[in-house]
Design a protein around this motif. Structure first.
Motif, PDB file in Angstrom:
ATOM      1  N   THR A 200       1.605  12.854  17.678  1.00 53.54           N
ATOM      2  CA  THR A 200       1.958  11.459  17.453  1.00 53.54           C
ATOM      3  C   THR A 200       0.854  10.566  18.019  1.00 53.54           C
ATOM      4  OG1 THR A 200       4.319  11.979  17.567  1.00 53.54           O
ATOM      5  CG2 THR A 200       3.690   9.668  17.844  1.00 53.54           C
ATOM      6  N   ILE A 201       0.307   9.715  17.176  1.00 53.66           N
ATOM      7  CA  ILE A 201      -0.814   8.858  17.577  1.00 53.66           C
ATOM      8  C   ILE A 201      -0.368   7.869  18.647  1.00 53.66           C
ATOM      9  CG2 ILE A 201      -2.497   7.157  16.769  1.00 53.66           C
ATOM     10  CD1 ILE A 201      -2.361   8.440  14.027  1.00 53.66           C
ATOM     11  N   ARG A 202      -1.188   7.744  19.701  1.00 57.71           N
ATOM     12  CA  ARG A 202      -0.919   6.812  20.792  1.00 57.71           C
ATOM     13  C   ARG A 202      -1.730   5.523  20.601  1.00 57.71           C
ATOM     14  NH1 ARG A 202      -2.824  10.696  25.471  1.00 57.71           N
ATOM     15  NH2 ARG A 202      -4.554  10.701  23.974  1.00 57.71           N
ATOM     16  N   ARG A 203      -1.351   4.504  21.334  1.00 56.37           N
ATOM     17  CA  ARG A 203      -2.013   3.208  21.196  1.00 56.37           C
ATOM     18  C   ARG A 203      -3.486   3.275  21.606  1.00 56.37           C
ATOM     19  NH1 ARG A 203      -0.018  -1.639  20.335  1.00 56.37           N
ATOM     20  NH2 ARG A 203       2.084  -0.806  20.591  1.00 56.37           N
ATOM     21  N   GLN A 204      -3.807   4.103  22.597  1.00 55.99           N
ATOM     22  CA  GLN A 204      -5.181   4.157  23.094  1.00 55.99           C
ATOM     23  C   GLN A 204      -6.073   5.103  22.291  1.00 55.99           C
ATOM     24  OE1 GLN A 204      -2.484   5.202  24.653  1.00 55.99           O
ATOM     25  NE2 GLN A 204      -2.811   6.998  25.948  1.00 55.99           N
ATOM     26  N   ASP A 205      -5.518   5.821  21.328  1.00 60.75           N
ATOM     27  CA  ASP A 205      -6.318   6.765  20.540  1.00 60.75           C
ATOM     28  C   ASP A 205      -7.273   6.020  19.615  1.00 60.75           C
ATOM     29  OD1 ASP A 205      -5.048   8.876  21.718  1.00 60.75           O
ATOM     30  OD2 ASP A 205      -3.595   9.156  20.093  1.00 60.75           O
ATOM     31  N   TYR A 206      -8.476   6.597  19.458  1.00 59.01           N
ATOM     32  CA  TYR A 206      -9.476   5.997  18.560  1.00 59.01           C
ATOM     33  C   TYR A 206      -9.884   7.024  17.516  1.00 59.01           C
ATOM     34  CZ  TYR A 206     -13.915   4.324  16.754  1.00 59.01           C
ATOM     35  OH  TYR A 206     -14.935   3.941  15.923  1.00 59.01           O
ATOM     36  N   PHE A 207      -9.767   6.620  16.247  1.00 60.78           N
ATOM     37  CA  PHE A 207     -10.198   7.444  15.128  1.00 60.78           C
ATOM     38  C   PHE A 207     -11.387   6.753  14.456  1.00 60.78           C
ATOM     39  CE2 PHE A 207      -5.919   8.764  15.924  1.00 60.78           C
ATOM     40  CZ  PHE A 207      -5.868  10.111  15.583  1.00 60.78           C
ATOM     41  N   PRO A 208     -12.567   7.383  14.415  1.00 64.33           N
ATOM     42  CA  PRO A 208     -13.745   6.738  13.819  1.00 64.33           C
ATOM     43  C   PRO A 208     -13.551   6.455  12.335  1.00 64.33           C
ATOM     44  CG  PRO A 208     -14.158   9.057  14.245  1.00 64.33           C
ATOM     45  CD  PRO A 208     -12.856   8.748  14.878  1.00 64.33           C
ATOM     46  N   PRO A 209     -14.207   5.422  11.806  1.00 63.05           N
ATOM     47  CA  PRO A 209     -14.051   5.051  10.393  1.00 63.05           C
ATOM     48  C   PRO A 209     -14.409   6.184   9.435  1.00 63.05           C
ATOM     49  CG  PRO A 209     -15.171   3.316  11.615  1.00 63.05           C
ATOM     50  CD  PRO A 209     -15.093   4.488  12.522  1.00 63.05           C
ATOM     51  N   GLU A 210     -15.393   7.006   9.809  1.00 61.54           N
ATOM     52  CA  GLU A 210     -15.811   8.091   8.915  1.00 61.54           C
ATOM     53  C   GLU A 210     -14.854   9.270   8.933  1.00 61.54           C
ATOM     54  OE1 GLU A 210     -18.007   8.638  12.851  1.00 61.54           O
ATOM     55  OE2 GLU A 210     -17.397   6.999  11.524  1.00 61.54           O
ATOM     56  N   GLY A 211     -13.836   9.202   9.772  1.00 58.19           N
ATOM     57  CA  GLY A 211     -12.856  10.274   9.823  1.00 58.19           C
ATOM     58  C   GLY A 211     -12.999  11.134  11.058  1.00 58.19           C
ATOM     59  N   ALA A 212     -11.890  11.557  11.623  1.00 63.92           N
ATOM     60  CA  ALA A 212     -11.901  12.385  12.829  1.00 63.92           C
ATOM     61  C   ALA A 212     -12.128  13.846  12.461  1.00 63.92           C
ATOM     62  CB  ALA A 212     -10.591  12.242  13.592  1.00 63.92           C
ATOM     63  N   LYS A 213     -12.812  14.568  13.330  1.00 64.44           N
ATOM     64  CA  LYS A 213     -13.034  15.996  13.136  1.00 64.44           C
ATOM     65  C   LYS A 213     -11.843  16.755  13.723  1.00 64.44           C
ATOM     66  CE  LYS A 213     -16.182  19.765  14.348  1.00 64.44           C
ATOM     67  NZ  LYS A 213     -17.405  20.133  15.103  1.00 64.44           N
ATOM     68  N   VAL A 214     -11.127  17.460  12.872  1.00 61.35           N
ATOM     69  CA  VAL A 214      -9.942  18.211  13.303  1.00 61.35           C
ATOM     70  C   VAL A 214     -10.203  19.697  13.066  1.00 61.35           C
ATOM     71  CG1 VAL A 214      -7.449  18.481  13.080  1.00 61.35           C
ATOM     72  CG2 VAL A 214      -8.510  16.256  12.619  1.00 61.35           C
ATOM     73  N   THR A 215     -10.010  20.515  14.091  1.00 66.44           N
ATOM     74  CA  THR A 215     -10.237  21.957  13.981  1.00 66.44           C
ATOM     75  C   THR A 215      -9.013  22.705  14.503  1.00 66.44           C
ATOM     76  OG1 THR A 215     -11.309  22.020  16.149  1.00 66.44           O
ATOM     77  CG2 THR A 215     -12.737  21.757  14.232  1.00 66.44           C
TER      78      THR A 215
END
Length: 345
Positions: A200-215
């Motif tokens: 669940t995304i938190r308020r302080q989380d930052y996702f870059p415009p180009e997309g987050a790297k998920v592994t």
């Protein structure tokens, strides 16, 4: 009487200096042995390998080192390879693979070592486990990830639930990581080889415009395999599906190495992969003038073990010239990119 008075004065002066010595020592303490030892403490937490069945030509050896993040890790196998760079796949986790070649002298008694360097600090360790899997170990199985996917969402807002699914080898331990947000989140095996997990995304989380790297990682014993998410997190059309990556690494020379004469580059990718090579030279003299030119563009093909090589000879060899080597490996619909920076001696 004068001689006796002079002697008394000298004695009092020496006594006064002796009394002051402890205070001088307190003002300028010497580093203790304990402090010196703490500065060279080991930065390596663990060093493991994936056991293989035989040590013969064509066998791929894979290693994992865990320690201080954002450092330079290298692997050395005597009589085979020295200071092979290890890739940091996530903070503090370094991996590398090496395919045994004809002429390598590697046995079950070979002492494999790894180094971890950060600045002037270097830590070293040796592999404490056998390279060859024991015949009595029936728990050994080859791990694989068939697919790692996510349920797309409309927006990456606080409170949004991200749901992930991994399909692969059953009865293993699965986790996923969102770079810069959260790491090693456990996934549950819902059915045979199907793992699910969420965040669940938190308020302080930052996702870059180009997309987050998920592994995602799948682990069983000392074996670990990883896979990148096959599409963007945000809902879109089919063009958002990412192209699967294939292995691509530069074995020699090392990053930022100084070279002269003909430069030979060796690397490794998927067997029979096509590798596109582009080398660009940039140079300037005291800021007065400079040049930027392409000195090599060609395509090479990896052999059946994935090994490839090429060479380039600079036309203008000015000291300090920077060479940018850009590689792109393709095998069907799978692709991967790698780069290397070198400097002219």
């Amino acid at each position: 009487m004068k001689i006796k008075s002079l002697s008394t004065t000298i004695a009092l002066t020496l006594l006064s200096a002796t009394i002051c010595l402890p205070e001088m020592a307190k003002a300028s303490p010497k580093p203790s042995l304990q402090v010196a030892q703490s500065r060279v403490s080991s930065d390596i937490d663990s060093f493991t390998a994936y056991p293989v069945q035989r040590l013969e030509s064509g066998t791929e050896l894979s290693f994992v080192l865990r320690g201080t993040p954002y450092s330079r890790a290298t692997l050395t196998i005597p009589n085979a390879v020295q200071n092979l760079p290890m890739r940091e796949v996530q903070p503090g986790v370094y991996e590398v693979s090496y395919t045994i070649r004809e002429g390598d002298r590697i046995s079950e008694n070979t002492v494999v070592r790894a180094n971890l360097q950060q600045g002037n600090r270097i830590s070293s360790t040796r592999l404490q486990q056998p390279l060859v899997a024991g015949n009595s170990d029936r728990r050994f199985q080859s791990l694989s990830v068939d697919r790692f996917s996510a349920q797309s969402v409309e927006q990456l807002d606080p409170g949004t639930r991200l749901n992930f699914t991994l399909m692969g080898t059953p009865n293993a331990t699965a986790t996923f990581s969102i770079e810069g947000v959260a790491y090693d989140i456990p996934m549950r095996e819902e059915s045979n080889g199907v793992y699910t997990g969420g965040y669940t995304i938190r308020r302080q989380d930052y996702f870059p415009p180009e997309g987050a790297k998920v592994t995602a990682s799948l682990q069983s014993g000392n074996q670990v395999v990883r896979s990148r998410l096959d599409r963007d997190l945000v809902a879109g059309d089919d063009s958002s599906i990412k192209t699967a990556e294939i292995p691509l690494e530069i074995i020699t020379p090392e990053e930022n190495a100084r070279v002269s004469g003909t430069v030979e580059v060796e690397g490794r990718s998927a067997p029979n992969a096509t590798v596109n090579v582009k080398v660009q030279a940039t140079s300037s003299v005291a800021g007065l003038f400079g040049f930027e030119r392409n000195i090599l563009e060609r395509t090479v093909k990896a052999d059946e073990q994935g090994n490839f090589s090429f060479a380039f000879n600079p036309t203008v060899a000015l000291p300090g010239t920077k060479y940018e080597v850009n590689l792109s490996s393709n095998n069907g619909d799978r692709t991967s990119e790698q780069s290397l920076v070198l400097f002219q001696k």
